[in-house]
Design a protein around this motif. Structure first.
Motif, PDB file in Angstrom:
ATOM      1  N   ARG A 169      46.486  38.547  34.665  1.00  0.00           N
ATOM      2  CA  ARG A 169      47.476  39.287  33.891  1.00  0.00           C
ATOM      3  C   ARG A 169      47.851  40.572  34.622  1.00  0.00           C
ATOM      4  NH1 ARG A 169      43.957  37.581  29.933  1.00  0.00           N
ATOM      5  NH2 ARG A 169      42.983  39.612  29.657  1.00  0.00           N
ATOM      6  N   PRO A 170      48.977  41.157  34.310  1.00  0.00           N
ATOM      7  CA  PRO A 170      49.434  42.367  35.018  1.00  0.00           C
ATOM      8  C   PRO A 170      48.682  43.623  34.590  1.00  0.00           C
ATOM      9  CG  PRO A 170      50.995  41.790  33.315  1.00  0.00           C
ATOM     10  CD  PRO A 170      49.998  40.661  33.363  1.00  0.00           C
ATOM     11  N   ILE A 171      47.392  43.632  34.846  1.00  0.00           N
ATOM     12  CA  ILE A 171      46.586  44.816  34.542  1.00  0.00           C
ATOM     13  C   ILE A 171      46.534  45.714  35.773  1.00  0.00           C
ATOM     14  CG2 ILE A 171      45.135  43.564  32.895  1.00  0.00           C
ATOM     15  CD1 ILE A 171      42.959  43.495  35.090  1.00  0.00           C
ATOM     16  N   PRO A 172      46.285  47.004  35.595  1.00  0.00           N
ATOM     17  CA  PRO A 172      46.079  47.869  36.765  1.00  0.00           C
ATOM     18  C   PRO A 172      44.822  47.401  37.507  1.00  0.00           C
ATOM     19  CG  PRO A 172      46.485  49.167  34.786  1.00  0.00           C
ATOM     20  CD  PRO A 172      46.259  47.759  34.332  1.00  0.00           C
ATOM     21  N   PRO A 173      44.923  47.021  38.770  1.00  0.00           N
ATOM     22  CA  PRO A 173      43.756  46.520  39.506  1.00  0.00           C
ATOM     23  C   PRO A 173      42.576  47.489  39.498  1.00  0.00           C
ATOM     24  CG  PRO A 173      45.744  46.024  40.719  1.00  0.00           C
ATOM     25  CD  PRO A 173      46.154  46.919  39.584  1.00  0.00           C
ATOM     26  N   SER A 174      42.861  48.792  39.509  1.00  0.00           N
ATOM     27  CA  SER A 174      41.776  49.776  39.510  1.00  0.00           C
ATOM     28  C   SER A 174      40.983  49.717  38.212  1.00  0.00           C
ATOM     29  CB  SER A 174      42.332  51.183  39.718  1.00  0.00           C
ATOM     30  OG  SER A 174      43.281  51.503  38.719  1.00  0.00           O
ATOM     31  N   VAL A 175      41.690  49.553  37.084  1.00  0.00           N
ATOM     32  CA  VAL A 175      41.013  49.464  35.782  1.00  0.00           C
ATOM     33  C   VAL A 175      40.144  48.213  35.730  1.00  0.00           C
ATOM     34  CG1 VAL A 175      41.337  49.179  33.295  1.00  0.00           C
ATOM     35  CG2 VAL A 175      42.794  50.770  34.569  1.00  0.00           C
ATOM     36  N   GLY A 176      40.710  47.100  36.174  1.00  0.00           N
ATOM     37  CA  GLY A 176      39.946  45.858  36.183  1.00  0.00           C
ATOM     38  C   GLY A 176      38.720  45.952  37.067  1.00  0.00           C
ATOM     39  N   ALA A 177      38.873  46.572  38.250  1.00  0.00           N
ATOM     40  CA  ALA A 177      37.758  46.681  39.193  1.00  0.00           C
ATOM     41  C   ALA A 177      36.631  47.531  38.619  1.00  0.00           C
ATOM     42  CB  ALA A 177      38.248  47.277  40.512  1.00  0.00           C
ATOM     43  N   PHE A 178      36.963  48.720  38.115  1.00  0.00           N
ATOM     44  CA  PHE A 178      35.930  49.603  37.567  1.00  0.00           C
ATOM     45  C   PHE A 178      35.232  48.970  36.361  1.00  0.00           C
ATOM     46  CE2 PHE A 178      38.210  53.308  39.629  1.00  0.00           C
ATOM     47  CZ  PHE A 178      37.158  53.628  40.478  1.00  0.00           C
ATOM     48  N   THR A 179      36.008  48.301  35.508  1.00  0.00           N
ATOM     49  CA  THR A 179      35.435  47.694  34.310  1.00  0.00           C
ATOM     50  C   THR A 179      34.470  46.571  34.665  1.00  0.00           C
ATOM     51  OG1 THR A 179      37.433  48.196  33.037  1.00  0.00           O
ATOM     52  CG2 THR A 179      35.954  46.527  32.136  1.00  0.00           C
ATOM     53  N   SER A 213      38.404  37.313  31.359  1.00  0.00           N
ATOM     54  CA  SER A 213      38.942  38.551  30.783  1.00  0.00           C
ATOM     55  C   SER A 213      40.219  39.015  31.471  1.00  0.00           C
ATOM     56  CB  SER A 213      37.891  39.664  30.848  1.00  0.00           C
ATOM     57  OG  SER A 213      37.708  40.120  32.183  1.00  0.00           O
ATOM     58  N   VAL A 214      40.475  38.546  32.694  1.00  0.00           N
ATOM     59  CA  VAL A 214      41.674  38.998  33.407  1.00  0.00           C
ATOM     60  C   VAL A 214      42.657  37.867  33.715  1.00  0.00           C
ATOM     61  CG1 VAL A 214      40.500  40.959  34.470  1.00  0.00           C
ATOM     62  CG2 VAL A 214      40.524  38.765  35.664  1.00  0.00           C
ATOM     63  N   LYS A 215      42.289  36.636  33.396  1.00  0.00           N
ATOM     64  CA  LYS A 215      43.170  35.512  33.710  1.00  0.00           C
ATOM     65  C   LYS A 215      44.488  35.596  32.953  1.00  0.00           C
ATOM     66  CE  LYS A 215      41.326  31.262  35.560  1.00  0.00           C
ATOM     67  NZ  LYS A 215      40.945  29.865  35.288  1.00  0.00           N
TER      68      LYS A 215
END
Length: 247
Positions: A169-179, A213-215
């Protein structure tokens, strides 16, 4: 006849087998060094880094301080090894994985699985390093921070590739990475190997949850829903940890 035996390359002699003694000696030294490291980490966890001396480590191992100095000359050297064993090692694995071919979801799943397995197997030394940041020398802080940034960049890179490809999904990659990294690291605070799930099973479960969670999913229409899903994944792991802690 002139004796040229000293110039002979023994590896070319038929039937020659290398003496395994040196290999065994090196292997045994590494095993002993690892035992020293784990024992020191346990003491650092119980008494704090500042409250533990080299004499304490030697006493816990039931060896003399001279024998201990064969492996580590100081507490600072032990802390340096923790940085190498934990942060630098995790980053090296992540960097190797992201250089391999595969779809973003495959790479992310493998990144998470390997990260979780490492943390589950090395929970104490990971927590000790986390709690001992203030005692790192400037040089070690630089090495440790560079490795941590490398881990983040590897996760962010894969997530960004997935977002660009439409796999995530179009999430901010930084948010996804840290989470997701936080989700992985948190395993050190609750996982116990003697519970119902093995290290490998925990790795698979959390890797699947992280990827799910990010698919990409057409039912998600806003960033709020996306962040909510990430929060739900963490709550699910909360429940999992509670179950594993139960007698």
């Amino acid at each position: 006849m002139k004796d040229n035996q000293t110039d002979t390359d023994l590896s070319s002699v038929r039937g020659y087998k290398p003496d395994p003694v040196n290999h065994r000696t090196k292997r045994n030294r590494e095993l002993h060094k690892r035992n020293v490291l784990e024992t020191a980490a346990q003491l650092f966890m119980e008494r704090g880094y500042a409250g533990t001396s080299m004499a304490d480590v030697a006493a816990a191992l039931q060896i003399g301080r001279t024998s201990l100095y064969y492996y580590f000359e100081s507490k600072e050297q032990i802390l340096s090894s923790l940085v190498e064993e934990v942060t630098v090692s995790i980053n090296a694995t992540a960097t190797s994985l992201t250089s391999m071919s595969g779809t973003p979801d495959q790479l992310l799943r493998e990144l998470v699985r390997r990260h979780v397995e490492f943390i589950a197997q090395n929970g104490i030394i990971f927590r000790v390093l986390t709690n001992s940041q203030m005692y790192l020398t400037d040089e070690l802080k630089e090495v440790n921070n560079a490795a941590k940034n490398g881990i983040y960049r590897n996760f962010r890179k894969v997530i960004a590739q997935g977002v660009e490809a439409g796999t995530f999904r179009p999430i901010p990659p930084s948010v996804g990475a840290f989470t997701i990294i936080g989700m992985c690291n948190w395993v050190s605070s609750w996982f116990k190997a003697d519970k119902n799930l093995s290290v490998e099973e925990i790795g698979i479960v959390i890797a699947d949850m992280a990827v799910d969670s990010v698919k990409a999913n057409s039912t998600f229409e806003s960033d709020k829903e996306i962040h909510s899903t990430l929060a739900e994944a963490k709550q699910a792991i909360d429940k999992l940890s509670t179950l594993l802690r139960a007698p």
